[in-house]
Scaffold this motif. Structure first.
Motif, mmCIF file in Angstrom:
data_model
loop_
_atom_site.group_PDB
_atom_site.id
_atom_site.type_symbol
_atom_site.label_atom_id
_atom_site.label_comp_id
_atom_site.label_asym_id
_atom_site.label_seq_id
_atom_site.Cartn_x
_atom_site.Cartn_y
_atom_site.Cartn_z
ATOM 1 N N ALA A 46 5.829 12.139 -3.826
ATOM 2 C CA ALA A 46 6.239 10.741 -3.688
ATOM 3 C C ALA A 46 7.005 10.524 -2.381
ATOM 4 N N VAL A 47 7.895 11.447 -2.058
ATOM 5 C CA VAL A 47 8.648 11.341 -0.801
ATOM 6 C C VAL A 47 7.701 11.475 0.385
ATOM 7 N N SER A 48 6.753 12.377 0.276
ATOM 8 C CA SER A 48 5.772 12.560 1.351
ATOM 9 C C SER A 48 4.938 11.302 1.560
ATOM 10 N N ALA A 49 4.531 10.674 0.458
ATOM 11 C CA ALA A 49 3.761 9.431 0.554
ATOM 12 C C ALA A 49 4.600 8.324 1.172
ATOM 13 N N LEU A 50 5.866 8.249 0.792
ATOM 14 C CA LEU A 50 6.760 7.250 1.385
ATOM 15 C C LEU A 50 6.894 7.477 2.886
ATOM 16 N N LEU A 51 7.087 8.715 3.286
ATOM 17 C CA LEU A 51 7.196 9.028 4.716
ATOM 18 C C LEU A 51 5.898 8.709 5.459
ATOM 19 N N GLY A 52 4.761 8.947 4.809
ATOM 20 C CA GLY A 52 3.477 8.615 5.432
ATOM 21 C C GLY A 52 3.345 7.122 5.685
ATOM 22 N N GLY A 53 3.738 6.311 4.708
ATOM 23 C CA GLY A 53 3.698 4.863 4.890
ATOM 24 C C GLY A 53 4.667 4.389 5.958
ATOM 25 N N LEU A 54 5.869 4.966 5.946
ATOM 26 C CA LEU A 54 6.866 4.568 6.951
ATOM 27 C C LEU A 54 6.468 4.989 8.358
ATOM 28 N N THR A 55 5.647 6.035 8.465
ATOM 29 C CA THR A 55 5.153 6.456 9.776
ATOM 30 C C THR A 55 4.276 5.371 10.401
ATOM 31 N N VAL A 56 3.687 4.543 9.587
ATOM 32 C CA VAL A 56 2.887 3.416 10.086
ATOM 33 C C VAL A 56 3.749 2.166 10.226
ATOM 34 N N ILE A 57 4.578 1.890 9.240
ATOM 35 C CA ILE A 57 5.306 0.623 9.181
ATOM 36 C C ILE A 57 6.391 0.525 10.251
ATOM 37 N N LEU B 77 0.830 -1.210 0.000
ATOM 38 C CA LEU B 77 0.000 0.000 0.000
ATOM 39 C C LEU B 77 0.866 1.263 0.000
ATOM 40 N N THR B 78 1.987 1.223 0.689
ATOM 41 C CA THR B 78 2.906 2.358 0.665
ATOM 42 C C THR B 78 3.453 2.561 -0.744
ATOM 43 N N ALA B 79 3.840 1.463 -1.403
ATOM 44 C CA ALA B 79 4.356 1.561 -2.772
ATOM 45 C C ALA B 79 3.286 2.118 -3.719
ATOM 46 N N ILE B 80 2.052 1.678 -3.547
ATOM 47 C CA ILE B 80 0.954 2.186 -4.379
ATOM 48 C C ILE B 80 0.756 3.686 -4.143
ATOM 49 N N ALA B 81 0.804 4.100 -2.878
ATOM 50 C CA ALA B 81 0.641 5.521 -2.553
ATOM 51 C C ALA B 81 1.779 6.349 -3.157
ATOM 52 N N VAL B 82 2.992 5.823 -3.119
ATOM 53 C CA VAL B 82 4.138 6.534 -3.703
ATOM 54 C C VAL B 82 3.954 6.665 -5.211
ATOM 55 N N SER C 208 -1.309 8.879 2.466
ATOM 56 C CA SER C 208 -0.561 7.624 2.522
ATOM 57 C C SER C 208 -0.647 7.010 3.923
ATOM 58 N N TYR C 209 -0.511 7.849 4.929
ATOM 59 C CA TYR C 209 -0.611 7.367 6.311
ATOM 60 C C TYR C 209 -1.954 6.672 6.545
ATOM 61 N N MET C 210 -3.034 7.342 6.139
ATOM 62 C CA MET C 210 -4.365 6.773 6.357
ATOM 63 C C MET C 210 -4.574 5.505 5.535
ATOM 64 N N LEU C 211 -4.088 5.483 4.303
ATOM 65 C CA LEU C 211 -4.218 4.294 3.469
ATOM 66 C C LEU C 211 -3.559 3.092 4.132
ATOM 67 N N VAL C 212 -2.352 3.288 4.650
ATOM 68 C CA VAL C 212 -1.625 2.170 5.262
ATOM 69 C C VAL C 212 -2.267 1.762 6.590
ATOM 70 N N VAL C 213 -2.784 2.711 7.351
ATOM 71 C CA VAL C 213 -3.493 2.374 8.596
ATOM 72 C C VAL C 213 -4.755 1.574 8.277
ATOM 73 N N PHE C 214 -5.514 2.026 7.277
ATOM 74 C CA PHE C 214 -6.715 1.280 6.885
ATOM 75 C C PHE C 214 -6.342 -0.097 6.364
ATOM 76 N N GLY C 215 -5.239 -0.182 5.663
ATOM 77 C CA GLY C 215 -4.759 -1.474 5.168
ATOM 78 C C GLY C 215 -4.478 -2.439 6.305
ATOM 79 N N TYR C 216 -3.956 -1.910 7.403
ATOM 80 C CA TYR C 216 -3.710 -2.748 8.578
ATOM 81 C C TYR C 216 -5.025 -3.330 9.093
#
Length: 123
Positions: free
Chosen positions: A35-46, A16-21, A104-112
């Protein structure tokens, strides 16, 4: 991280992080800020989730009280780490796309949470 369910959810978070990026890169039209912001958003969850896994499952077999204590400790550490990552990203990354970061943060949280709902049939 021995349990396959845990691996499956973490893999889902990475996907999901890769998709958001990718989406942020396409919508950014050449700017890497989104793209960097989306990556950071995903990593904030992961990253906090990986730390949670390391702490909570460090005791393989123990009494329920010990296991519960490990999960409480892991959740507290995960919460603090999440807040610290938010603070670092929002204070030190001046060229961040806030929309891409939080989307991206919300997408990855919802993915969880959706990952927890998905049941895999055992053969």
């Amino acid at each position: 991280m021995a349990k396959p369910e845990i691996k499956r959810i973490v893999r889902l978070q990475f996907v999901l992080t890769a998709i958001a990026v990718l989406i942020a890169a396409v919508l950014g039209q050449g700017s890497i800020s989104g793209a960097v912001s989306a990556l950071l958003g995903g990593l904030t969850v992961i990253l906090p989730a990986l730390l949670y896994i390391r702490i909570a499952y460090s005791v393989p077999r123990a009494s329920p009280a010990v296991l519960m204590k490990a999960h409480y400790k892991a959740e507290a550490v995960k919460f603090v780490m999440t807040i610290l990552i938010f603070a670092v990203v929002l204070l030190f990354f001046k060229d961040i796309s806030v929309a891409a970061y939080f989307a991206s943060y919300m997408l990855v949280v919802f993915g969880y949470w959706f990952g927890l709902l998905i049941k895999i049939e055992k053969k």
